[in-house]
Design a protein around this motif. Structure first.
Motif, PDB file in Angstrom:
ATOM      1  N   ALA A   1      24.484  33.788  58.171  1.00 35.30           N
ATOM      2  CA  ALA A   1      24.534  33.164  59.495  1.00 35.30           C
ATOM      3  C   ALA A   1      23.969  34.101  60.562  1.00 35.30           C
ATOM      4  O   ALA A   1      23.231  33.672  61.461  1.00 35.30           O
ATOM      5  CB  ALA A   1      25.974  32.781  59.825  1.00 35.30           C
TER       6      ALA A   1
ATOM      7  N   ARG B   1      20.177  34.248  60.246  1.00 37.86           N
ATOM      8  CA  ARG B   1      19.561  33.036  60.792  1.00 37.86           C
ATOM      9  C   ARG B   1      19.559  33.073  62.319  1.00 37.86           C
ATOM     10  O   ARG B   1      18.591  32.657  62.965  1.00 37.86           O
ATOM     11  CB  ARG B   1      20.304  31.805  60.287  1.00 37.86           C
ATOM     12  CG  ARG B   1      19.671  30.491  60.708  1.00 37.86           C
ATOM     13  CD  ARG B   1      20.478  29.322  60.156  1.00 37.86           C
ATOM     14  NE  ARG B   1      20.352  29.254  58.712  1.00 37.86           N
ATOM     15  CZ  ARG B   1      19.408  28.579  58.083  1.00 37.86           C
ATOM     16  NH1 ARG B   1      18.461  27.954  58.782  1.00 37.86           N
ATOM     17  NH2 ARG B   1      19.374  28.538  56.766  1.00 37.86           N
TER      18      ARG B   1
ATOM     19  N   LEU C   1      28.302  34.900  53.590  1.00 35.62           N
ATOM     20  CA  LEU C   1      28.036  33.760  54.463  1.00 35.62           C
ATOM     21  C   LEU C   1      27.847  34.213  55.913  1.00 35.62           C
ATOM     22  O   LEU C   1      26.971  33.707  56.626  1.00 35.62           O
ATOM     23  CB  LEU C   1      29.190  32.749  54.377  1.00 35.62           C
ATOM     24  CG  LEU C   1      29.322  32.000  53.039  1.00 35.62           C
ATOM     25  CD1 LEU C   1      30.547  31.102  53.066  1.00 35.62           C
ATOM     26  CD2 LEU C   1      28.067  31.193  52.740  1.00 35.62           C
TER      27      LEU C   1
END
Length: 328
Positions: free
Chosen positions: A128, A131, A124
Motif C-alpha cells: 500500500a 502504491r 500488505l
C-alpha cells in the motif's frame, strides 16, 4: 547432466531425512525404521519416531522448501541476487506479531497466529505504501519494505523494553532465534497445505515470471499483466515465509543462500531451477536442524547455524565469482 545433478540432490535429501529420523538421544537404525513401518516394532522406538522425529523432519523439510522457494521468487522478481524473503518486512512483521502475543501470555497457537498475521499485514502495508509513493514499482517496493521493517523493528524493541526480563523477554529472544523443538503433527497440518498450494501456483506461474524478468516494458509488449503477476507472486512468496515464521520463529539465510547455490549449478532459468531450489532448501535446513539438536547436549537455535553456514557459503561464492571476473 542436469538430470544427474537432480537425482544426486534428491538422494542427498532422502539420506538427510533418514538421518533426521534415526539420530537423537534415542538412536534408531534403518532396521528399526523398517520394523516400525511394517508394524513389527511397537515399543518406545515407535513412539519416538511417529510422535517426535517424523513430524519434526517433515516440518523442517517443508519449511526449508518454503523459504528457498520464497527467496528465489523474490530474487527473480526484483532481479537482485541479494534480496531475501524478509525484504518487504514479512519477517520483522511476523516477529513483532509473535512478540505481542508473548507479551500478553498467548499460547503457542496464538503466538503462531499473531506471527502469521503480522507478516501478512506488514507486506500488505508495504504494498500500500509503495502504491501511494508511486514511481518505479520495484524501487518503491524495496524502499517501502525498508520502512516497514524499520517500523516493525521499532515496535519489537518497544515490546522487548516493556517485557518482563525474567520470563517474557527470554521467550521473545529465543523465539526470534528460531527453533523446531516444539514441532508436532498439528504444526505440519497447519503449514503443509499453505506451502504446497503456494509452491504449486508459483510453479505454474514460472513462464510468466520468466517474461517478467525481461523488464516491465518488454513484458507489457508481450501481453503480460505485469502488476498483477508481480503482486500475485509477491503475496504467494510472502505466504510461504509467513507460514514458516509462524511455526518456527525467524529462520535466517535459507532464502538467500540456497537460491544462490542452485543458480550456480542449474543456471538462472526459473523453470529449471525452481524444483531443485525447493529440494536444496529442504536438505539445507534439515542438515542445520539435525546439527542444532545433535552438536551438544542442549539444542542450539537453528538460525545460529543457518546464519553461520550461510555467511561462509556466500563468502565462498563471492570469492569464486570474483576469480571468474564477474559478480553473483
Amino acid at each position: 547432466m542436469k538430470q544427474k545433478k537432480f537425482w544426486a540432490l534428491a538422494g542427498i535429501l532422502l539420506s538427510v531425512m533418514a538421518l533426521s529420523a534415526c539420530v537423537g538421544r534415542y538412536p534408531l537404525t534403518l532396521q528399526d525404521l523398517w520394523a516400525i513401518f511394517t508394524g513389527t516394532e511397537k515399543g518406545m522406538g515407535q513412539r519416538v519416531l511417529l510422535q517426535i522425529r517424523l513430524p519434526r523432519t517433515f516440518l523442517v523439510l517443508f519449511c526449508g522448501a518454503a523459504l528457498s522457494a520464497s527467496g528465489m521468487i523474490y530474487q527473480h522478481i526484483f532481479r537482485n541476487p541479494l534480496v531475501s524473503p524478509d525484504v518487504l518486512g514479512v519477517t520483522s512483521g511476523a516477529s513483532a506479531g509473535a512478540a505481542l502475543a508473548i507479551l500478553f501470555g498467548g499460547t503457542a497457537q496464538i503466538i503462531g497466529s499473531f506471527a502469521f498475521g503480522g507478516g501478512i499485514l506488514a507486506v500488505l502495508f508495504t504494498m500500500a505504501l509503495a502504491r501511494a509513493v508511486g514511481g518505479q514499482p520495484k524501487v518503491s517496493l524495496l524502499i517501502s519494505g525498508i520502512v516497514t521493517g524499520a517500523m516493525s523493528g521499532a515496535f519489537l524493541m518497544i515490546m522487548k523494553y516493556t517485557a518482563d526480563p525474567m520470563n517474557q523477554l527470554p521467550s521473545i529472544d529465543y523465539w526470534l532465534m528460531g527453533s523446531f523443538h516444539t514441532a508436532d503433527w498439528k504444526d505440519v497440518k497447519l503449514t503443509v497445505p499453505a506451502v504446497c498450494l503456494s509452491i504449486i501456483i508459483l510453479r505454474a506461474m514460472g513462464w510468466k515470471l520468466e517474461i517478467l524478468a525481461l523488464g516491465d516494458e518488454e513484458a507489457k509488449t508481450l501481453g503480460l499483466s505485469v502488476e498483477r503477476v508481480r503482486i500475485g507472486a509477491t503475496l504467494l512468496a510472502t505466504l510461504l515465509t509467513a507460514a514458516v515464521v509462524s511455526v518456527a520463529g525467524t529462520v535466517s539465510w535459507v532464502g538467500l543462500i540456497v537460491p544462490h547455490l542452485i543458480r550456480q549449478i542449474w543456471g538462472g532459468d526459473l523453470r529449471e531451477s525452481f524444483v531443485p531450489c525447493i529440494l536444496g532448501g529442504a536438505a539445507f535446513l534439515l542438515i542445520a536442524d539435525l546439527t542444532a539438536r545433535s552438536l551438544i547436549t542442549s539444542e542450539i537455535p537453528v538460525s545460529i547455524l543457518t546464519s553461520l553456514s550461510g555467511a561462509v557459503l556466500l563468502t565462498a561464492l563471492l570469492i569464486r565469482s570474483q576469480r571468474k571476473g564477474g559478480w553473483l
